[in-house]
Design an enzyme around this catalytic site. Sequence first.
Site, PDB file in Angstrom:
ATOM      1  N   GLU A 166     -65.786 -45.710 -42.889  1.00 54.34           N
ATOM      2  CA  GLU A 166     -64.610 -46.542 -42.619  1.00 54.34           C
ATOM      3  C   GLU A 166     -63.858 -46.688 -43.927  1.00 54.34           C
ATOM      4  O   GLU A 166     -64.371 -47.257 -44.887  1.00 54.34           O
ATOM      5  CB  GLU A 166     -65.041 -47.899 -42.066  1.00 54.34           C
ATOM      6  CG  GLU A 166     -65.561 -47.814 -40.633  1.00 54.34           C
ATOM      7  CD  GLU A 166     -64.553 -47.200 -39.679  1.00 54.34           C
ATOM      8  OE1 GLU A 166     -63.361 -47.538 -39.750  1.00 54.34           O
ATOM      9  OE2 GLU A 166     -64.946 -46.354 -38.866  1.00 54.34           O
ATOM     10  N   CYS A 206     -58.306 -53.638 -45.732  1.00 49.75           N
ATOM     11  CA  CYS A 206     -57.908 -52.302 -45.295  1.00 49.75           C
ATOM     12  C   CYS A 206     -56.854 -52.411 -44.206  1.00 49.75           C
ATOM     13  O   CYS A 206     -56.078 -51.496 -43.972  1.00 49.75           O
ATOM     14  CB  CYS A 206     -59.124 -51.538 -44.794  1.00 49.75           C
ATOM     15  SG  CYS A 206     -60.006 -52.444 -43.529  1.00 49.75           S
TER      16      CYS A 206
HETATM   17  N1  LIG Z   1     -61.845 -49.254 -42.711  1.00 49.37           N
HETATM   18  C1  LIG Z   1     -62.554 -50.332 -42.966  1.00 49.37           C
HETATM   19  O1  LIG Z   1     -63.211 -50.907 -42.096  1.00 49.37           O
HETATM   20  C2  LIG Z   1     -62.574 -50.900 -44.359  1.00 49.37           C
HETATM   21  C3  LIG Z   1     -63.070 -52.172 -44.568  1.00 49.37           C
HETATM   22  C4  LIG Z   1     -63.087 -52.697 -45.865  1.00 49.37           C
HETATM   23  C5  LIG Z   1     -62.592 -51.953 -46.918  1.00 49.37           C
HETATM   24  N2  LIG Z   1     -62.087 -50.723 -46.688  1.00 49.37           N
HETATM   25  C6  LIG Z   1     -61.529 -49.948 -47.806  1.00 49.37           C
HETATM   26  O2  LIG Z   1     -62.360 -50.111 -48.939  1.00 49.37           O
HETATM   27  C7  LIG Z   1     -61.602 -49.988 -50.131  1.00 49.37           C
HETATM   28  C8  LIG Z   1     -61.883 -51.169 -51.032  1.00 49.37           C
HETATM   29  O3  LIG Z   1     -63.247 -51.311 -51.241  1.00 49.37           O
HETATM   30  P1  LIG Z   1     -63.975 -50.809 -52.573  1.00 49.37           P
HETATM   31  O4  LIG Z   1     -63.046 -50.924 -53.742  1.00 49.37           O
HETATM   32  O5  LIG Z   1     -65.267 -51.512 -52.626  1.00 49.37           O
HETATM   33  O6  LIG Z   1     -64.164 -49.269 -52.260  1.00 49.37           O
HETATM   34  P2  LIG Z   1     -64.957 -48.171 -53.112  1.00 49.37           P
HETATM   35  O7  LIG Z   1     -64.851 -46.892 -52.366  1.00 49.37           O
HETATM   36  O8  LIG Z   1     -64.560 -48.183 -54.527  1.00 49.37           O
HETATM   37  O9  LIG Z   1     -66.455 -48.702 -53.069  1.00 49.37           O
HETATM   38  C9  LIG Z   1     -67.146 -48.867 -51.858  1.00 49.37           C
HETATM   39  C10 LIG Z   1     -68.628 -48.719 -52.127  1.00 49.37           C
HETATM   40  O10 LIG Z   1     -68.889 -47.371 -52.509  1.00 49.37           O
HETATM   41  C11 LIG Z   1     -69.696 -47.367 -53.680  1.00 49.37           C
HETATM   42  N3  LIG Z   1     -69.513 -46.103 -54.398  1.00 49.37           N
HETATM   43  C12 LIG Z   1     -68.626 -45.798 -55.378  1.00 49.37           C
HETATM   44  N4  LIG Z   1     -68.798 -44.504 -55.764  1.00 49.37           N
HETATM   45  C13 LIG Z   1     -69.796 -43.993 -55.006  1.00 49.37           C
HETATM   46  C14 LIG Z   1     -70.420 -42.707 -54.919  1.00 49.37           C
HETATM   47  N5  LIG Z   1     -70.055 -41.676 -55.681  1.00 49.37           N
HETATM   48  N6  LIG Z   1     -71.404 -42.543 -54.014  1.00 49.37           N
HETATM   49  C15 LIG Z   1     -71.789 -43.551 -53.207  1.00 49.37           C
HETATM   50  N7  LIG Z   1     -71.246 -44.789 -53.251  1.00 49.37           N
HETATM   51  C16 LIG Z   1     -70.257 -45.011 -54.132  1.00 49.37           C
HETATM   52  C17 LIG Z   1     -69.237 -48.611 -54.414  1.00 49.37           C
HETATM   53  O11 LIG Z   1     -70.167 -48.997 -55.393  1.00 49.37           O
HETATM   54  C18 LIG Z   1     -69.147 -49.599 -53.261  1.00 49.37           C
HETATM   55  O12 LIG Z   1     -70.421 -50.090 -52.920  1.00 49.37           O
HETATM   56  C19 LIG Z   1     -60.156 -49.933 -49.688  1.00 49.37           C
HETATM   57  O13 LIG Z   1     -59.737 -48.595 -49.699  1.00 49.37           O
HETATM   58  C20 LIG Z   1     -60.210 -50.473 -48.266  1.00 49.37           C
HETATM   59  O14 LIG Z   1     -59.143 -50.044 -47.457  1.00 49.37           O
HETATM   60  C21 LIG Z   1     -62.081 -50.173 -45.449  1.00 49.37           C
HETATM   61  N1  LIG Z   2     -61.583 -56.239 -40.036  1.00 50.37           N
HETATM   62  C1  LIG Z   2     -60.634 -56.786 -40.981  1.00 50.37           C
HETATM   63  C2  LIG Z   2     -60.335 -55.825 -42.093  1.00 50.37           C
HETATM   64  C3  LIG Z   2     -61.529 -55.216 -42.764  1.00 50.37           C
HETATM   65  C4  LIG Z   2     -61.113 -54.397 -43.934  1.00 50.37           C
HETATM   66  O1  LIG Z   2     -60.843 -54.765 -45.017  1.00 50.37           O
HETATM   67  C5  LIG Z   2     -59.340 -57.139 -40.280  1.00 50.37           C
HETATM   68  O2  LIG Z   2     -59.184 -56.837 -39.102  1.00 50.37           O
HETATM   69  O3  LIG Z   2     -58.461 -57.689 -40.920  1.00 50.37           O
END
Ligand SMILES: NC(=O)c1ccc[n+]([C@@H]2O[C@H](COP(=O)([O-])OP(=O)(O)OC[C@H]3O[C@@H](n4cnc5c(N)ncnc54)[C@H](O)[C@@H]3O)[C@@H](O)[C@H]2O)c1
Ligand SMILES: N[C@@H](CCC=O)C(=O)O
Length: 514
Positions: free
Chosen positions: A285, A319
């Site tokens: 995600e 996100c």
């Molecule tokens: N679609 C969704 O449901 C959803 C929900 C929440 C956040 N997000 C997205 O997450 C991002 C923000 O979160 P973030 O800054 O924590 O993201 P990130 O990708 O920087 O980190 C996410 C996780 O991945 C780990 N990570 C980093 N490098 C890695 C590697 N090489 N291998 C394995 N794991 C690794 C990090 O330590 C952390 O635990 C935004 O892009 C946001 O849109 C998406």
């Molecule tokens: N589920 C949350 C977003 C999660 C991601 O950052 C929302 O619907 O706002």
Amino acid sequence: MIPYKHEPFTDFTQKENEQALLEGFKTIEGYLGQDYPLIIGGERIMTEDKLVSFNPANKEETIGRVSKASRDLAEKAMNVADETFNTWRKMKPEFRADVLFKAAAIVRRRKHEFSALLVKEAGKPWHEADADTAEGIDFLEYYARQMLQLKEGMHVESRPGEYNQFHYIPLGVGVVISPWNFAFAIMAGTTAAALVTGNTVLLKPASTTPVVAYKFIEVLEEAGMPAGVVNFIPGSGSEIGDYIVDHPRTRFVSFTGSREVGTRIYERAAIVNEGQIWLKRVIAEMGGKDTIVVDNDADLELAAEAIVKSAFGFSGQKCSACSRAVIHEEVYDEVVERVEKLAKETTYGDPIDNQSFTGPVIDQASYDKIMSYIEIGKEEGRLVAGGVGDDSKGFFVAPTVFADLAPDARLMQEEIFGPVVGLTKAKNFDEAIEIANNTDYGLTGAVITNNREHIEQAREDFHVGNLYFNRGCTGAIVGYHPFGGFNMSGTDSKAGGPDYLQLHMQGKTTSEML
Ligand SMILES: NC(=O)c1ccc[n+]([C@@H]2O[C@H](COP(=O)([O-])OP(=O)(O)OC[C@H]3O[C@@H](n4cnc5c(N)ncnc54)[C@H](O)[C@@H]3O)[C@@H](O)[C@H]2O)c1
Ligand SMILES: N[C@@H](CCC=O)C(=O)O
């Protein structure tokens, strides 16, 4: 069992609720700044090397110092998880579900403590922290119920003289990698889904918010989860991330985070490494570039409020956040004016103070990235609100609005993950939907309109996983709005939805001749 209903949000205008959260702050003050171990097979392992978690609203305040897993410790955790799978997979689904029900009850009792921790560790304003805790409780309650339904398998036909059954069995060891922005809900939800389905887990939480994750593991233990089912291995993505993703005993990866890391994991997990006898499954995600479309006959105050709340709630660090709005040219000027006014009225500051609608951004890297996008915005469009930041004590960025952007401007295409929204104009509704679809992402979107035909048109053509009408584009509720996106937003795995748990299992058919 009572039917599932989502956890209500707390009304902090009520004195007793305000008092309850203030008590929560007192509770967490009793343990701020402590050292935390890894947890592998129930064993507490303290390492020299620590992740330091601090308050993004006050860099001087340490929330905790959490032990970091090395590759050797990640290997140890993998061996324990692999071994524990042999027993955990045979535990009755009812037992596994009960761990989640009990964990939900414990968190509900300590709800304001968890929310207070989220205010301090993630920089969430009170209402956002409360929603994060409530969503975590919802995941536990919802997935426990889902498991109790799925344990029966699905009906299949049997011919005369044969007895056919179709059941779901767990996969194996799952690597759960969670983000900081829903430091409790997403971390707890992805972990709970993996364990209730009979898998064992290596949990690597985000490096900026590991303390709340540690507290959750304590809750699972108190709820009766046996040692070794979830192994807590915080660490830097670059040091242990690839190692645990590549590991031949990893059966699946449940990742939530950025597009950059998600696509890296997806690629690496596709490689069959030596000793590996399966194809890894990946739930990913990822990010969004979420759009609100405003039609010419819309309620314009509703439109402006939806844009501002979705853009600046939790400083735009969702996100699902509205990072762009596409507005019909006939109402463009009026909507821009209303958005400007509301953005300028939006309060931001230390979230410990419940007067702040929004708080800081998570860290220096994030602050720097957002400020550099603000500079790009000044070249690409017209700054109408905000545009300033202050990182002297914490990482604060003013709610920022840019108008008159071209649909293909960088501000309209790239995920900023901060309190910045871009506005653009469309000639008509068809063009508005075309612009809304012109990114690589497809996570959330909203349409503000009173035109029924346009609602139906958007339902068919606005290509996002979560589409909302006449409201903002954030705030999905577990069990009501299954959440996940298309294209570069990920595998559309629909967290909190009726088919999420199956992603953590495999179907087994048995056919017996009678
Ligand atoms: N679609 C969704 O449901 C959803 C929900 C929440 C956040 N997000 C997205 O997450 C991002 C923000 O979160 P973030 O800054 O924590 O993201 P990130 O990708 O920087 O980190 C996410 C996780 O991945 C780990 N990570 C980093 N490098 C890695 C590697 N090489 N291998 C394995 N794991 C690794 C990090 O330590 C952390 O635990 C935004 O892009 C946001 O849109 C998406
Ligand atoms: N589920 C949350 C977003 C999660 C991601 O950052 C929302 O619907 O706002």
